[in-house]
Each structure stands twice: as C-alpha cells, then as structure tokens.
Design a protein around this motif. Structure first.
Motif, PDB file in Angstrom:
ATOM      1  N   CYS A 154       0.835  -1.208   0.000  1.00 52.81           N
ATOM      2  CA  CYS A 154       0.000   0.000   0.000  1.00 52.81           C
ATOM      3  C   CYS A 154       0.871   1.261   0.000  1.00 52.81           C
ATOM      4  CB  CYS A 154      -0.897  -0.024   1.227  1.00 52.81           C
ATOM      5  SG  CYS A 154      -1.952   1.428   1.410  1.00 52.81           S
ATOM      6  N   PRO A 155       0.734   2.154  -0.981  1.00 50.75           N
ATOM      7  CA  PRO A 155       1.568   3.358  -1.020  1.00 50.75           C
ATOM      8  C   PRO A 155       1.296   4.275   0.174  1.00 50.75           C
ATOM      9  CG  PRO A 155       0.506   2.966  -3.140  1.00 50.75           C
ATOM     10  CD  PRO A 155      -0.154   2.060  -2.149  1.00 50.75           C
ATOM     11  N   ALA A 156       2.340   4.983   0.577  1.00 48.91           N
ATOM     12  CA  ALA A 156       2.260   5.985   1.634  1.00 48.91           C
ATOM     13  C   ALA A 156       3.486   6.883   1.470  1.00 48.91           C
ATOM     14  CB  ALA A 156       2.244   5.326   3.025  1.00 48.91           C
ATOM     15  N   PRO A 157       3.498   8.062   2.068  1.00 47.65           N
ATOM     16  CA  PRO A 157       4.657   8.948   1.922  1.00 47.65           C
ATOM     17  C   PRO A 157       5.954   8.281   2.373  1.00 47.65           C
ATOM     18  CG  PRO A 157       2.814  10.143   2.876  1.00 47.65           C
ATOM     19  CD  PRO A 157       2.412   8.710   2.832  1.00 47.65           C
ATOM     20  N   VAL A 158       7.007   8.477   1.592  1.00 49.00           N
ATOM     21  CA  VAL A 158       8.327   7.948   1.920  1.00 49.00           C
ATOM     22  C   VAL A 158       9.048   8.955   2.809  1.00 49.00           C
ATOM     23  CG1 VAL A 158      10.562   7.220   1.003  1.00 49.00           C
ATOM     24  CG2 VAL A 158       8.452   6.634  -0.226  1.00 49.00           C
ATOM     25  N   MET A 195       4.566   8.059  -6.063  1.00 49.01           N
ATOM     26  CA  MET A 195       4.469   8.065  -4.606  1.00 49.01           C
ATOM     27  C   MET A 195       4.809   9.438  -4.032  1.00 49.01           C
ATOM     28  SD  MET A 195       6.101   4.330  -3.686  1.00 49.01           S
ATOM     29  CE  MET A 195       5.785   4.542  -1.918  1.00 49.01           C
ATOM     30  N   GLU A 196       4.405   9.658  -2.809  1.00 55.00           N
ATOM     31  CA  GLU A 196       4.691  10.891  -2.099  1.00 55.00           C
ATOM     32  C   GLU A 196       5.994  10.754  -1.304  1.00 55.00           C
ATOM     33  OE1 GLU A 196       0.468  12.589  -0.711  1.00 55.00           O
ATOM     34  OE2 GLU A 196       0.831  10.525  -0.053  1.00 55.00           O
ATOM     35  N   PHE A 197       6.571  11.890  -0.926  1.00 55.10           N
ATOM     36  CA  PHE A 197       7.712  11.846  -0.002  1.00 55.10           C
ATOM     37  C   PHE A 197       7.682  13.038   0.932  1.00 55.10           C
ATOM     38  CE2 PHE A 197       9.766  13.718  -3.909  1.00 55.10           C
ATOM     39  CZ  PHE A 197      10.108  14.965  -3.408  1.00 55.10           C
ATOM     40  N   PHE A 198       8.325  12.862   2.074  1.00 48.85           N
ATOM     41  CA  PHE A 198       8.501  13.918   3.077  1.00 48.85           C
ATOM     42  C   PHE A 198       9.880  13.659   3.671  1.00 48.85           C
ATOM     43  CE2 PHE A 198       7.921  16.217   7.025  1.00 48.85           C
ATOM     44  CZ  PHE A 198       7.032  17.233   6.708  1.00 48.85           C
ATOM     45  N   LEU A 199      10.891  14.305   3.106  1.00 52.05           N
ATOM     46  CA  LEU A 199      12.276  13.931   3.338  1.00 52.05           C
ATOM     47  C   LEU A 199      13.070  15.063   3.979  1.00 52.05           C
ATOM     48  CD1 LEU A 199      12.764  12.255  -0.142  1.00 52.05           C
ATOM     49  CD2 LEU A 199      12.712  11.024   2.034  1.00 52.05           C
ATOM     50  N   GLN A 200      13.815  14.717   5.002  1.00 51.57           N
ATOM     51  CA  GLN A 200      14.695  15.701   5.639  1.00 51.57           C
ATOM     52  C   GLN A 200      15.808  16.090   4.673  1.00 51.57           C
ATOM     53  OE1 GLN A 200      16.474  14.309   9.277  1.00 51.57           O
ATOM     54  NE2 GLN A 200      17.998  15.950   9.285  1.00 51.57           N
ATOM     55  N   ALA A 241       9.049  21.647  -5.264  1.00 47.63           N
ATOM     56  CA  ALA A 241       8.731  20.863  -4.073  1.00 47.63           C
ATOM     57  C   ALA A 241       8.169  21.816  -3.028  1.00 47.63           C
ATOM     58  CB  ALA A 241       9.972  20.143  -3.544  1.00 47.63           C
ATOM     59  N   ARG A 242       7.725  21.241  -1.924  1.00 49.78           N
ATOM     60  CA  ARG A 242       7.228  22.044  -0.810  1.00 49.78           C
ATOM     61  C   ARG A 242       8.277  22.010   0.299  1.00 49.78           C
ATOM     62  NH1 ARG A 242       1.926  23.502   0.562  1.00 49.78           N
ATOM     63  NH2 ARG A 242       1.653  23.487  -1.690  1.00 49.78           N
ATOM     64  N   ALA A 298       8.958  18.203   0.562  1.00 46.62           N
ATOM     65  CA  ALA A 298       7.779  17.345   0.489  1.00 46.62           C
ATOM     66  C   ALA A 298       7.186  17.366  -0.912  1.00 46.62           C
ATOM     67  CB  ALA A 298       6.728  17.803   1.503  1.00 46.62           C
ATOM     68  N   HIS A 299       6.691  16.191  -1.308  1.00 43.52           N
ATOM     69  CA  HIS A 299       5.903  16.050  -2.536  1.00 43.52           C
ATOM     70  C   HIS A 299       4.686  15.229  -2.127  1.00 43.52           C
ATOM     71  CE1 HIS A 299       4.676  15.170  -6.604  1.00 43.52           C
ATOM     72  NE2 HIS A 299       4.792  13.877  -6.384  1.00 43.52           N
ATOM     73  N   LEU A 300       3.550  15.900  -1.966  1.00 43.75           N
ATOM     74  CA  LEU A 300       2.342  15.261  -1.450  1.00 43.75           C
ATOM     75  C   LEU A 300       1.185  15.518  -2.411  1.00 43.75           C
ATOM     76  CD1 LEU A 300       2.742  16.343   2.288  1.00 43.75           C
ATOM     77  CD2 LEU A 300       3.300  14.103   1.301  1.00 43.75           C
ATOM     78  N   HIS A 301       0.267  14.560  -2.478  1.00 47.25           N
ATOM     79  CA  HIS A 301      -0.829  14.645  -3.430  1.00 47.25           C
ATOM     80  C   HIS A 301      -2.020  15.441  -2.905  1.00 47.25           C
ATOM     81  CE1 HIS A 301       0.856  10.615  -5.167  1.00 47.25           C
ATOM     82  NE2 HIS A 301       1.542  11.667  -5.546  1.00 47.25           N
ATOM     83  N   ARG A 302      -2.020  15.713  -1.607  1.00 48.25           N
ATOM     84  CA  ARG A 302      -3.099  16.496  -1.019  1.00 48.25           C
ATOM     85  C   ARG A 302      -2.520  17.771  -0.413  1.00 48.25           C
ATOM     86  NH1 ARG A 302      -4.030  11.708   1.896  1.00 48.25           N
ATOM     87  NH2 ARG A 302      -3.890  12.879   3.845  1.00 48.25           N
ATOM     88  N   PRO A 303      -3.341  18.817  -0.263  1.00 44.95           N
ATOM     89  CA  PRO A 303      -2.832  20.046   0.364  1.00 44.95           C
ATOM     90  C   PRO A 303      -2.308  19.766   1.768  1.00 44.95           C
ATOM     91  CG  PRO A 303      -4.947  20.443  -0.696  1.00 44.95           C
ATOM     92  CD  PRO A 303      -4.732  18.965  -0.734  1.00 44.95           C
TER      93      PRO A 303
END
Length: 424
Positions: A193-197, A218-223, A306-307, A325-330
């Motif tokens: 199941c995909p989820a933010p990396v 896929m999404e990511f939220f990376l330091q 990116a965000r 961050a690269h996310l599909h929702r606000p």
C-alpha cells in the motif's frame, strides 16, 4: 510489549500458523524445518543469538542451521516478497514508508561489506557492516519489508574479496539512496500500500532519489540540509539549444535557511502533542513552495518544484529539521506534524531486533549468510509485532489464521512447549 518466555509459550499455537506460509517459499522440507527452528531460536530467551548457542537452546543440530543460513541456495528475496504479500496487507492502512540504515560493529576485515564507515549504532565512524532498510508504519509500529547490505566501493571493486564472500556477480556499487530506491521499487511492484516515503538527509539530499520516488507516483517527506538553493517563485528561464539557463534579470537563488529566515511571523503555525512520557511537546511549522536550482545548474533542466516544510520549536536557535515534500493532497498542520515525527518508528525495529532478536549477532562472513539472517530476523520481529497488535483493542490481524498444513512442521508446537516449560 516486553517479549519473554511466558508470552512465547502462550503464542506457540499462533506461531506455527504464522510461520508456515512464509517458510513455504524455501522449498524443500528440511529447509522449511530448519528455518522454523532458526526463527524459534531468535525468539527463545537467551543473550547470544549466534548459531551455536541458538542451536544449544533449541536442542537441534547446529549443522542444520549453519547449512540453512550460510550454504543453502534459497532466495531471501522470495522470503521478503512473502512478508510483503502475506503479512503487510493486514497492517493497512499505512501512514508511511521509512528508509534508513543500521550498522553492526565488526572485528577484522573479512566479513562481507565490513569497512571503516559511519555506524549509527555508535554515532561515529567505526569498523562495521551497514544495511539499508525499508519499513512501513501504520502510525504506531514499524514493520520491515526489505533490506540489503551496503557494499562499499572498496569491496565492490575488489574481485578477490567479492569471491571469498560470495558476492553475486550482478551486485555492483550503489549508493545508499540508490539501494533504498531499489528496495522501494521492489515493494511497489509487490503491491504494498503506497504511503509517503520518509528518510533523513542521506536520502532527502539526493535529487535522483526524490525523482525516483516521484516516478513511482508516490509521495515523499524527506529531511534535507538547509544549504540547498532555491527560489520561492517560478524563475524566468531562457532556452539555449537543448538546455535552459537563467534569464539575465532573474533573481539569484537563496539557501533554504535564507528563505526560512524571511518567513513573516504569521506564516508560523503553533502546534502541540502529547509525547510517550505524557508530557506536552510544542513546535512551530511553516511551509512554502520552492523551485530548486540543482537541475538547472547541473543539467540545464527546469528547476524541481517541491514544498519546503520547516519544523522549528519556538525559542530554539535553529530549526529541528528542514524537509522537502511532494504530497498529493494540500498540506495541513496535523499531517506535517505527524510526518515530521514519524521517521523514528524505524528505530523501534532496530532496537527490538538487536536487543531481543539477535539481528546483530550473526557471525558469518558471506553475502548469502548475511542476507538469510537478515530476512529470518525480520520474520521473528514480525511475529512479535503481530502478537502485540492482537492485544490492541479494535484490531484483528488474521495473518496465518488459515494456512495449509505443512507436514514438515508437524509437532513443532509441542516440542517448543517442552523446551519452554523449564524457563517459566
């Protein structure tokens, strides 16, 4: 959940059902039986989990375990695939995938991949092996789904050492972000199941890693480190043959730290949460779009959008972390806070697997043995994880509740009960 002999004894009926569909990937009956014994040994109480003491506690021939781990040609990747397909779906919905590495201190120079390199276990460079790991989390616990040894260039380019350690010919030098991306691709293909990396700056600073995750949808939220340069608005470009260049009147890029320093006070959102110790923790979050300079500077491509998200507790001299961050929702304050603090779930796995299950006790030197031990240790950890989740209110994990009977494992439950009676 503190694992002990009493919990192990009470869990034996579930263990025989849990293990059967996983060891089925190993093929021959003697392998399935030996793999079951090995996982049992990792779960048994005892300080040392290398093969000799493990076999002694189990009352089995150590040679069968040695053969299974170091010589038998079963596929550790097939076992990881079974984990991803047989166990992980029962933990959904997932909140994050987390990449990180963990290290094993080693003496000598002959164990595969050993080198003087940074070791997170001691917080400095040391003689060690390093494995890149991928786990998933449903918000509270971490479940391993893939792992591979990092092979330093000094090993990958040394034919003699490779041959002595049995490193497969197709294994080439890959950076840790390249290894992590390969593990993510394997899990993605297997339908996890995909989820933010999530990952620290060792992965977040890699533009190729970020782009690889994007290409998978896929999404990511990376330091990341604050030294990356970017703009906060689309920048004017000029097309020069096959490349883009910055227009003469375009403003210079600024570092992420410089961008954050100019955030006006209203941009900061205060938030709080209750920590594990019961205390109320507080921080501030702020974010904005950024257009990263690196692709324009290196390849003449358009800047990467990116965000930028910053986690900066009030009163601290520096931010806790910077993220791309690269996310599909606000973005929302709640989601940013959760993602910024969720990467540490992987440390749960590392600590439990090393303290209780002998993840770092393997004494073999070969590539095959290392990866066999890595996968079987993950099976042991996942069994404890499933037992823990079964104690939680409103959670039912039906993994292993209706497996086909495996004649090779007949009588294992009673044998384990006899072994554990003297320990309770």
């Amino acid at each position: 959940m503190k694992w002990n002999a009493r919990l192990w004894k009470n869990s034996i009926p579930e263990f025989t059902k849990f293990i059967a569909p996983l060891v089925a990937t190993l093929g021959r009956s003697e392998r399935r039986r030996a793999a079951t014994h090995y996982v049992e040994g990792l779960l048994m109480p005892g300080q040392r989990k290398s093969i000799e003491p493990l076999a002694a506690r189990l009352g089995v021939d150590s040679q069968s375990l040695q053969q299974l781990v170091t010589s038998s040609p079963w596929s550790d990747e097939a076992l990881w695939q079974a984990i991803r397909q047989q166990v992980i779906p029962h933990l959904e919905p997932l909140e994050a995938w987390v990449v990180d590495e963990t290290g094993w201190l080693k003496q000598g120079q002959h164990s595969v991949g050993v080198s003087h390199q940074y070791c997170g276990a001691v917080g400095k460079s040391a003689n060690c092996q390093v494995s890149v790991e991928l786990v998933v989390s449903e918000g509270w616990v971490a479940a391993p789904i893939a792992a591979q040894l990092y092979l330093p260039r000094s090993w990958s380019e040394d034919a003699t050492r490779r041959a002595e350690a049995g490193v497969p010919a197709e294994i080439e030098f890959r950076t840790k972000p390249e290894l992590a991306l390969a593990l993510i691709r394997q899990a993605h293909v297997d339908g996890v199941c995909p989820a933010p990396v999530l990952g620290d700056s060792a992965y977040g600073d890699s533009a190729d890693f970020r782009e690889g995750v994007r290409q998978l949808g896929m999404e990511f939220f990376l330091q990341v480190e604050p030294t990356h340069k970017a703009w906060t608005e689309p920048v004017a470009l000029e097309r020069k043959r096959t490349r883009y260049a910055l227009a003469p009147d375009a403003p210079p890029a600024r570092t992420l730290a410089e961008i954050v320093a100019r955030f006006p006070p209203p941009e900061w959102r205060s938030c709080s949460w209750k920590a594990v110790n019961g205390r109320r923790q507080r921080t501030r979050l702020a974010w904005c779009d950024v257009y990263l300079e690196h692709r324009l500077r290196q390849d003449g491509d358009e800047p990467e959008k990116a965000r930028l998200v910053v986690d900066w507790p009030a009163g601290d001299p520096e931010p806790y972390h910077y993220y791309l961050a690269h996310l599909h929702r606000p973005l929302t304050k709640a989601r940013c806070l959760k993602l910024s603090r969720s990467r540490w779930h992987i440390e749960q796995y590392f600590q439990r697997a090393k303290d209780d299950l002998g993840l770092d006790h393997f004494e073999g030197r070969s590539w095959r043995g290392f990866h066999h031990h890595l996968a079987l240790s993950a099976v042991a950890y996942l069994f404890i994880l499933v037992q823990y989740l079964r104690t939680k209110k409103n959670f039912w994990c039906d993994v292993g509740t209706d497996p086909a009977r495996d004649p090779a494992l007949a009588g294992e439950g009673e044998r384990l009960l006899q072994l554990l009676r003297d320990r309770i």
